[in-house]
Design a protein around this motif. Structure first.
Motif, short mmCIF file in Angstrom:
data_model
loop_
_atom_site.label_atom_id
_atom_site.label_comp_id
_atom_site.label_asym_id
_atom_site.label_seq_id
_atom_site.Cartn_x
_atom_site.Cartn_y
_atom_site.Cartn_z
N MET A 254 0.85 -1.19 0.00
CA MET A 254 0.00 0.00 0.00
C MET A 254 0.88 1.24 0.00
O MET A 254 1.81 1.34 0.80
CB MET A 254 -0.88 0.04 1.26
CG MET A 254 -2.29 -0.44 1.03
SD MET A 254 -2.42 -2.20 0.87
CE MET A 254 -2.00 -2.67 2.52
N ARG B 31 0.76 5.39 0.25
CA ARG B 31 -0.17 6.44 0.69
C ARG B 31 0.47 7.83 0.60
O ARG B 31 1.58 8.02 1.09
CB ARG B 31 -0.57 6.21 2.14
CG ARG B 31 -1.21 4.87 2.40
CD ARG B 31 -1.50 4.73 3.89
NE ARG B 31 -2.14 3.48 4.21
CZ ARG B 31 -3.46 3.26 4.11
NH1 ARG B 31 -4.27 4.21 3.69
NH2 ARG B 31 -3.96 2.08 4.44
N GLY C 267 -9.04 5.88 4.56
CA GLY C 267 -9.29 4.46 4.83
C GLY C 267 -8.76 4.00 6.18
O GLY C 267 -8.92 4.66 7.20
N LEU D 140 -5.80 3.80 7.37
CA LEU D 140 -4.77 4.63 8.04
C LEU D 140 -5.45 5.68 8.92
O LEU D 140 -5.06 5.89 10.08
CB LEU D 140 -3.86 5.32 7.02
CG LEU D 140 -2.81 6.22 7.67
CD1 LEU D 140 -1.48 5.49 7.79
CD2 LEU D 140 -2.62 7.51 6.94
N ASP E 69 -4.14 7.12 -2.37
CA ASP E 69 -3.38 5.90 -2.03
C ASP E 69 -3.70 4.82 -3.04
O ASP E 69 -4.61 4.97 -3.86
CB ASP E 69 -3.69 5.42 -0.59
CG ASP E 69 -5.17 5.16 -0.37
OD1 ASP E 69 -5.88 4.79 -1.32
OD2 ASP E 69 -5.64 5.33 0.78
N PHE E 70 -2.94 3.76 -3.02
CA PHE E 70 -3.21 2.64 -3.93
C PHE E 70 -2.48 1.40 -3.45
O PHE E 70 -1.62 1.48 -2.57
CB PHE E 70 -2.82 2.97 -5.38
CG PHE E 70 -1.38 3.33 -5.59
CD1 PHE E 70 -0.92 4.61 -5.31
CD2 PHE E 70 -0.47 2.40 -6.07
CE1 PHE E 70 0.41 4.95 -5.50
CE2 PHE E 70 0.86 2.73 -6.27
CZ PHE E 70 1.31 4.00 -5.99
N ASP F 20 -10.31 0.28 -8.83
CA ASP F 20 -10.63 -0.74 -7.82
C ASP F 20 -9.60 -0.74 -6.69
O ASP F 20 -9.91 -1.14 -5.58
CB ASP F 20 -10.59 -2.15 -8.46
CG ASP F 20 -11.98 -2.64 -8.82
OD1 ASP F 20 -12.93 -1.84 -8.75
OD2 ASP F 20 -12.11 -3.83 -9.17
N CYS F 21 -8.38 -0.37 -7.00
CA CYS F 21 -7.32 -0.50 -6.00
C CYS F 21 -6.58 0.82 -5.75
O CYS F 21 -5.47 0.81 -5.20
CB CYS F 21 -6.36 -1.61 -6.36
SG CYS F 21 -5.70 -1.45 -8.01
N CYS F 22 -7.20 1.93 -6.16
CA CYS F 22 -6.62 3.25 -5.88
C CYS F 22 -7.68 4.12 -5.23
O CYS F 22 -8.87 3.90 -5.44
CB CYS F 22 -6.25 3.99 -7.16
SG CYS F 22 -5.09 3.17 -8.25
#
Ligand code: TYD
Length: 259
Positions: free
Chosen positions: A92, A94, A99, A101, A175-176, A200-202
């Motif tokens: 991850m 950031r 999220g 964090l 983030d991603f 989907d992942c960022c």
């Protein structure tokens, strides 16, 4: 056409045997999951958009010298990739607090971080992808010190490049998540970028309005998921003006024909 052998089915993608040894076909589904698959749904057209977005980003990363598993896109939902041995670690990256964090450390969402933070999670659905440190990775032999050095180095290079790419189209890369794989050359394992990079992942926020253009729309029941993914693709120049709905209509047409 002969049925291809399915190698693996994940939450958002299916992997099939590729046409040549050492290759796989990565198929992008419309299925969406969140909170370790406790929440499930569908985002119409997501697979098509993620296939295009990920193709675009992996191609650009390849051009700046980041080794990736991407070979070429085959059709609307599939791409040909190199088969790798997946390193069982989610990486991850950031730039802005959000999220988990924000939750864990009580930092307000949207706070710019003083420096980029890289975190690792152990890839295990049963355990809910627990957060780990370099110590766990070394102790349990999930990756060597040298591989972790390459992974951290690549993650920073990818982040620098993507921050600029997205800033140029009015998007803040909050983030991603990245995944890496090993390919074997004789006895030497080399680390390359695998999986996908897509909304989907960022976390992707509009720079001016902070509107969320990513999977948080699904996680938080905000609605407009497909439109948000489409907006990212449009800003990246992947859907020429007026063509966005045409791409998805064509897909619908094919599905209807196949029924
Ligand atoms: P994070 O805030 O740790 O978790 P969550 O998304 O559950 O709030 O996520 C950081 C970034 O990494 C975010 O853009 C989502 C992405 N991510 C994934 O794509 N898959 C995952 O399994 C995890 C844990 C994160």
């Amino acid at each position: 056409m002969a049925r291809r052998r399915q190698i693996y089915e994940g939450k958002a993608k299916i992997l099939y045997e590729g046409p040549e040894p050492g290759t796989l076909i990565q198929y992008f589904k419309d299925d969406a999951t969140a909170f370790n698959a406790q929440k499930k749904g569908t985002i119409n057209g997501k697979g098509v958009l993620n296939n295009r977005i990920s193709e675009h980003i992996f191609t650009l990363l390849g051009l700046i010298g980041v080794p990736t598993h991407f070979i070429r896109r085959l059709n609307m939902r599939e791409q040909l990739i190199r088969q790798v041995e997946i390193v069982p670690i989610e990486v991850m990256v950031r730039n802005v607090a959000a999220g988990t964090l924000s939750k864990r450390l009580g930092i307000e969402e949207g706070t710019q971080l003083p420096r980029t933070i890289i975190e690792y999670a152990y890839k295990s659905d049963e355990l809910g992808d627990p957060m780990i440190t370099d110590e766990h990775i070394a102790a349990f032999g999930w990756a060597s010190q040298e591989e972790m050095h390459d992974i951290a180095d690549l993650a920073i290079r990818i982040n620098d490049f993507l921050c600029g790419l997205f800033a140029g189209i009015g998007i803040r890369l909050v983030d991603f998540k990245l995944e890496f794989g090993r390919i074997w050359d004789n006895d030497y394992g080399r680390i390359i970028l695998a999986d996908e990079i897509s909304p989907d992942c960022c976390r992707l926020w509009d720079i001016k309005t902070n509107e969320k253009l990513d999977k948080d729309r699904f996680r938080r029941d905000l609605g407009g998921e497909a439109e948000a993914y489409q907006e990212v693709a449009r800003r990246l120049g992947l859907l020429p003006e007026g063509e966005d709905s045409a791409v998805l209509d064509l897909e619908q047409h094919r599905r209807d024909r196949g029924k």
